[in-house]
Every structure is written in structure tokens, then in C-alpha cells.
Design an enzyme around this catalytic site. Structure first.
Site, mmCIF file in Angstrom:
data_model
loop_
_atom_site.group_PDB
_atom_site.id
_atom_site.type_symbol
_atom_site.label_atom_id
_atom_site.label_comp_id
_atom_site.label_asym_id
_atom_site.label_seq_id
_atom_site.Cartn_x
_atom_site.Cartn_y
_atom_site.Cartn_z
ATOM 1 N N ALA B 47 8.300 -1.766 4.022
ATOM 2 C CA ALA B 47 8.020 -0.935 2.850
ATOM 3 C C ALA B 47 6.623 -0.291 2.880
ATOM 4 O O ALA B 47 6.496 0.926 2.695
ATOM 5 C CB ALA B 47 8.222 -1.761 1.575
ATOM 6 N N GLN B 197 14.365 -7.782 13.436
ATOM 7 C CA GLN B 197 12.927 -7.538 13.240
ATOM 8 C C GLN B 197 12.097 -8.795 13.493
ATOM 9 O O GLN B 197 10.945 -8.706 13.893
ATOM 10 C CB GLN B 197 12.650 -7.048 11.802
ATOM 11 C CG GLN B 197 13.163 -5.655 11.495
ATOM 12 C CD GLN B 197 14.530 -5.687 10.849
ATOM 13 O OE1 GLN B 197 15.287 -6.645 11.009
ATOM 14 N NE2 GLN B 197 14.874 -4.635 10.129
ATOM 15 N N ASP B 238 10.371 -5.370 -0.504
ATOM 16 C CA ASP B 238 10.588 -3.922 -0.508
ATOM 17 C C ASP B 238 10.452 -3.329 -1.903
ATOM 18 O O ASP B 238 10.154 -2.139 -2.055
ATOM 19 C CB ASP B 238 11.955 -3.586 0.086
ATOM 20 C CG ASP B 238 11.938 -3.783 1.589
ATOM 21 O OD1 ASP B 238 12.063 -4.933 2.020
ATOM 22 O OD2 ASP B 238 11.744 -2.790 2.315
ATOM 23 N N LYS B 249 14.529 -7.813 2.676
ATOM 24 C CA LYS B 249 15.514 -7.767 3.766
ATOM 25 C C LYS B 249 16.655 -8.758 3.524
ATOM 26 O O LYS B 249 16.427 -9.883 3.095
ATOM 27 C CB LYS B 249 14.788 -8.094 5.076
ATOM 28 C CG LYS B 249 15.635 -8.086 6.321
ATOM 29 C CD LYS B 249 16.404 -6.809 6.520
ATOM 30 C CE LYS B 249 15.531 -5.573 6.507
ATOM 31 N NZ LYS B 249 16.329 -4.329 6.343
#
Lengths: 407, 407
Positions: B47, B197, B238, B249
Site C-alpha cells: 500500500a 510476496q 492496506d 493481504k
């Protein structure tokens, strides 16, 4: 019907599940050592299928040793049993199947049979293990399908299907039986990292049967449960302790916790051979740690930076308090699990010893101390008496699992 | 320090995070449209980093339009703002950064500046967004490191590191600050399917800094929490609603539930720009559904059978009741979150309207109605007053989150 393990004059053939869904390759094996290696390397996986393969491994040992004298024959079988049982530690069906064949041979010889006769008996016993597994799965399906409403959206983890068994499947056997009864069922399949048994195997075998399946990453299940997109969860098991704690593929435990949080029933489907009467509770179940590379690599591709390693516990333990019911070929068991499981396995009530208060399912254990006294409270329900409509567990303080959940 | 987004005379350069950890490739972009596409395609993600990139996208628009008349200049900036804001829906920093640059331009023009001056001001504002983000992360690290005991085993999800921000990181900024203070810290990184990620980015940047990191599959976190192998969890965000609900996430929510179950503190580290004052609670946060192919394929390799599709919700919402504390550059906020967040954002107490009783965090909301009256009960703690020793949430009925947990 898909049968991932077959046995014939040429030996044991295994459908190589590492190559699915891209290729259907069969691997032929002619020795118990080769079977053990294939089990360890996950050519075949799934607790009941591992049991079937191990039984055939013992049959191969008996066949190869049929010309020896009795002591040498016994020694060969003992060696094969040791090799096979050591291949993977968590699934109890493996040790169960090996012992069953060895025991049959021992009794046959004690009854005065020849070595050749005992060897033939070993083969028949191994075939019986597979046939009984398929029959058990069909019976499990008949019982379990009553828990599946028409239109159900079913979430499952790993592969507890035909590929994990002699055939038909445990958790997916329940789905198949519901579909055979004419119910519309859709399946959400956790992809099940790191081996992707859900994405590869569950999706493959359900697609073959024309049952609608959608794959999700394991981490998405909690959010879909929260959104009300799942009606029930059903999974298989690798070992079930006497108190109802369930060892199954890593990721099962958080799935059960999230199902409980959102009032969605969480079912385990497993044959009686998955219950371990020698194991009082889940903390006594050995959890296999597999190689880091199975997490850090996928299809030969490195996912993490060079020099970084991964943990790989292959199973986790779901406390019985999170299990709504266990579906077996003999019927459906609900809490209190210890007394229900003792009845199911034909154990004396005393055998289901009270669990110490610091164990993870103390509430169930307390109830069992009462339940063991009065058989009326035992939990083996005739599946025919079940209406297929599951009430979610109560959300208030009356839920016997709740206090335990956040201890 | 790793800075994944840079800006100069040649335009915007992004470190292509899809190629990590295998290749460090930089992509040069010279238009806001190109920046929007790169954001949508996840060349840059996280973000705060998305916010920084979007700010530079606005600066590129201003630079390209500096020769136009004022109305045409404004129109170009409005068009760029719309394109950039639409690139991804969940991260609020994106809209926040775009509006910040547009607002600066508007005020500059209203003050009588020329278009060229306003364009230059836009560039300076975009650079300030990045510099302030890095400064905020360092401040967050100073506050948050007090929550990290020496020897801590920290579990994190996705990548909330330097790569997700202007630099230094939010959740990993807390880890970095603790390490800079001389504490021994080891990190368990959820691999974070489907984009990995954690496996790719968190492992890469921690390895570069010499901080010990081990990767796990997302489904292993619950079992390691159960075994007592994690001392605290820290993740990024986020978008954070006014009541403290956290969008992050996919997989964050079940992680928070499992942390609570096992008495492990669950921290969120995020800059003030991640709070959305217009959003009363998490159920109002739009959740991006991304393409099925991002789940069914990995590195060009199909994981599921032909014809099978996947769901791909990219985020989930963690109710505030599961959050132990939120670490910001202005200090640490604890429950009751609504009043603490209102103070932090400088909102009037009235703005933090009571949440309706059916919302997911009704208990926090009730407490806030009191908290908003008496400033003494507000939850912004000076970080210096925190002793870094987290008590796990109480497991008995007094836990204000418990009733809510299984509703």
C-alpha cells in the site's frame, strides 16, 4: 472408478501422483523396498492408499520368499514390515496394514500351513485390505451424504479422494455419495501447499467425475467462511487419537478453527483403520517434518532466494473440540468422542482412560467420564437417524468448546 | 536502503518485484498511464509503495502538461488522477497520494501561481510523500521495536518491508529497528500465496540485511503458533477503518484468529495514510478480486487441471477485536480503537460515530462511546511508556473479544 494402487502377477503398480494433473504415469514395483521408497517419495499418498500400498508391499515380500524355509520366510517378512512402517511416520494406516498382513501370516503358519500357503494367504489379505477400504469408503459415503444438504457448497483440504484410498475416497466419497443421490454439490478445494494435493489431485478427480470444483489458496478459506460462502467442511485424516483429536494434512487445524468461528460444521471422514487405539490424544501423534526443498521449490523452480530455507511440518493436529462429527464406515461419531470412539473400536470403556485436565480437549474428556458410565450418552449415532441438517455450534457461553478454544 | 520507487529527470523507475528474488530489473515509466498499468500488474505492490508510485504518476502528468493553459493542465491532472486511482481498489494510500498532489496543485494555482510553478510544486509534493513515508517508517520502527523482546521469534505475512514502502518498511521496519537496537530477532515469513510476496520479497530483503528468516507455507502458521514457536505477529495493512478493522493481504485474518487463540500478540504496523477516515468499518472496504490465473498458474506453470478455475480475493478484513495494537508513526494505538484512531487522525470525537451493534466490533464500539467522552481513556499510548512486554489477551470470559469471536 480411479484406483491408484493395483496388484497383480507383475507386482504393484502405482499411479504417480507427483505427475498429476499433467500426466497419468504408472510406476511398477516388485519389492517391498521399492514400495517403501515410493511411499516416502509420495508417488502414492493419503493415509488409506498408503495402507493399501504397504499391504501389497508385504504381499510382494511373501511372494519373493515363498521358496524359503519358515524361519527365513518370517525374517524376510519382519524386515519388509520394518522397512515399510518406517517410510512415513504420521499415517497410522501404514503400520496397521503391515501388521495385519504379518499377523495373518503368523496365524496361518501357527495353524500348520506351509510357507507357500502362508505366502498365498498374505496376498489374499493384502487384496482384502484394498477391497475393504473401497467398501468402507462407500459405506462412509452413504452415512456422510446425509450431512450434505442439496445445493451444498463444500470446502475440503488436501486430497481425501479416490487417489488417497483404495478407491472412491473418504471426504470426497461423502461428496460422491451425495452427488449419486442426486444432490447438487459444488466443491471449493484448498490448493494445499506445499504439495498442492488440492489443486492437482482433488481438482483432477472431481473434474473427471463432472463435480464442479473451484480451487482457492489455503489462505482464502477463512475469508470465504466469513462471507458465508461455505456450507460445510469435510476432510480426511491421517490418524485419529482415542479422544477424537485428528492429525491431518498441515492447514487442517486453522481451517477447523475458522469453521467453528463462523458456525460452519467441520466433518472428518476416515475409516476405522485410521483410528489409533494406542494413542490417547493428539499431542502423542508424531508429526513428520519433511524436506525444506518441498516448500522452497515447486516443479524444479526455486521460489525463495538462494540460501533461504523453509520449515515443513507435513501435518497438524485438530483438537476434538473443533470437530463436529467423524464419519466412518460404521456410522457417525459426535462428541463426547472418547466414549463414541471406544464403542466404535470395540474397546472396553476402561480403555478410554480419562484425559488429564491439561490436555487439549479436557471438556470432552470430562464428558466422557460420565459418558463411559452411561451407555445412553454414547455418541455413535445410526446415520439413518441423522437429518442432514447441522446446527452450528452455539455462539454463547454454553458452547462446550468455547472456553477451551482460547486457552 | 532498498527504495523500490525512484523519481528523476527520466521519469519514474520501479524495481520489478515480479522478477524477485531471481532478478533485479528496473522498469522506467514516463506517463501516469504507464504507472497505473505497472500498479495494476503488480510491478510495484504494498500500500505505501503504491501511494508513492501514484504520487510520482501525478508528478509525471504535471510535468508533461506544464506548457498547457491552466484549464487544460487541470484537466490533464484530473484524468491522470482518475486513471491512477482506478488501478487497484483496496489500498487507500493510492487515492490518498493522488488527492494530495492534486490538492496541492489546486491550492497553488488558487494562490496565483503559474502552471509551470504548480507543476514544479506537484513534483516536490510527490517527492515529499516518499520522504515522509520513509521518515514515518523509521518513527514506526522506533515505537514498534519496544513491542519486540530480545530473542523474539516474529511471524509476518506478505511483504510489509522496504519493498512495500518508500523504504525501510512498516512491519519489517519494526523488525529492523529492533535489530538496530541490538536485539536478536528471527523472522518466520508466510510464503503468502498466490503471489509469494513472503517467500520472494520478505525473504529477499531480510536476507540482504542479514536478519535470519525462514519461510513457511501459509497453512503452517497455525500449527507453529500452537507449538509456542512464535512470540509475536506483525503485519502491514492496506486500509484501516475508523473502528480499527484492518484490510490486508489475504490470509491475514485467519492468522490473527490463530494468534489470539494461542495468546500471541498480533500487531499491525501502518502509516497514518493507511487509515481511511471515510470508512466506518471493515465491511465497507472494497475487496479486490484478481484474476484466477494468478492462483492456477505459477511462473507460467499450470498447477491445476485444464478447465479448472480458482477464486482470488486478494485481501481479507481482520476485525479490530483480533488486533492487539496498531503501530503508527505517531505512536501505538490499542483498544478501544475508534477513539484512539479519531485522536490520531485529528478527527472530532463526534466523527467517530458509534458503530451499529451488528457490526463486527460492537464491543470496541461500545467502549468508544465512553472513551470519546473522557479523553483519559483514549488509547494513544506514548510509545516510550510501553514496556515492550505484551500480556496475551486473557483467556477467560473477561476477554472483551471472546464473545464476538464465535458469533
Amino acid at each position: 472408478m480411479i484406483e491408484p494402487v493395483t496388484f497383480g502377477d507383475d507386482g504393484v503398480a502405482l499411479l504417480d501422483q507427483r505427475q498429476l494433473p499433467h500426466q497419468e504415469t504408472w510406476i511398477e514395483l516388485d519389492s517391498p523396498e521399492a514400495v517403501a521408497t515410493a511411499i516416502r517419495d509420495m508417488v502414492v499418498r493419503g493415509a488409506p492408499a498408503i495402507g493399501v500400498a504397504a499391504g501389497f508391499g508385504m504381499a510382494l515380500a511373501a511372494r519373493a520368499a515363498r521358496g524359503l524355509d519358515e524361519q527365513a520366510f518370517r525374517d524376510r517378512l519382519d524386515a519388509a514390515a520394518e522397512t515399510l512402517a518406517a517410510a512415513r511416520p504420521t499415517a497410522v494406516n501404514l503400520a496397521w496394514a503391515v501388521e495385519r498382513v504379518r499377523d495373518t501370516v503368523r496365524r496361518t503358519l501357527e495353524d500348520g500351513a506351509t510357507v507357500a500357503e502362508a505366502a498365498e494367504r498374505a496376498e489374499r489379505e493384502a487384496v482384502a485390505i484394498k477391497e475393504e477400504d473401497i467398501a468402507a469408503n462407500r459405506a462412509m459415503g452413504r452415512h456422510g451424504s446425509m450431512l450434505v444438504p442439496d445445493g451444498a457448497r463444500v470446502l475440503t483440504h488436501c486430497n481425501a479422494g479416490a487417489l488417497a484410498t483404495g478407491g472412491y475416497g473418504t471426504a470426497l466419497g461423502v461428496v460422491r455419495a451425495a452427488v449419486e443421490e442426486g444432490k447438487k454439490v459444488t466443491v471449493l478445494a484448498d490448493e494445499t501447499r506445499p504439495y498442492l494435493q488440492g489443486a492437482r489431485l482433488t481438482a483432477w478427480e472431481l473434474q473427471k467425475d463432472g463435480i464442479p470444483v473451484t480451487v482457492i489458496a489455503d489462505s482464502m478459506a477463512g475469508s470465504l467462511l466469513a462471507r458465508g460462502e461455505v456450507d460445510l467442511v469435510v476432510v480426511g485424516a491421517d490418524r485419529i487419537a482415542r479422544n477424537g483429536d485428528v492429525a491431518n494434512k498441515i492447514g487442517t487445524y486453522p481451517l477447523a478453527v475458522m469453521a467453528r468461528r463462523h458456525g460452519v460444521p467441520f466433518y472428518v471422514a476416515a475409516p476405522l483403520s485410521t483410528f489409533d487405539p494406542a494413542c490417547a490424544s493428539g499431542d502423542l501423534i508424531p508429526i513428520e517434518e519433511r524436506p525444506s526443498e518441498e516448500v522452497t521449490h515447486l516443479g524444479g523452480m526455486r521460489l525463495v532466494p538462494e540460501g533461504v530455507t523453509a520449515r515443513h511440518p507435513a501435518f497438524d493436529v485438530t483438537p476434538a473440540a473443533f470437530v463436529t462429527a467423524i464419519v466412518t464406515e460404521a456410522g457417525i461419531v459426535r462428541a463426547p468422542f472418547p466414549s463414541g470412539i471406544a464403542r466404535l473400536l470395540g474397546l472396553e470403556a476402561e480403555t478410554a482412560e480419562p484425559i488429564p485436565p491439561d490436555a487439549s480437549t479436557d471438556l470432552s474428556a470430562d464428558e466422557d467420564e460420565n459418558g463411559a458410565e452411561g451407555a445412553d450418552t454414547a455418541a455413535v449415532l445410526a446415520a439413518a437417524g441423522d437429518d442432514g441438517e447441522e446446527s452450528p455450534p452455539p455462539a454463547d457461553g454454553a458452547d462446550p468448546g468455547e472456553e477451551e478454544l482460547f486457552s
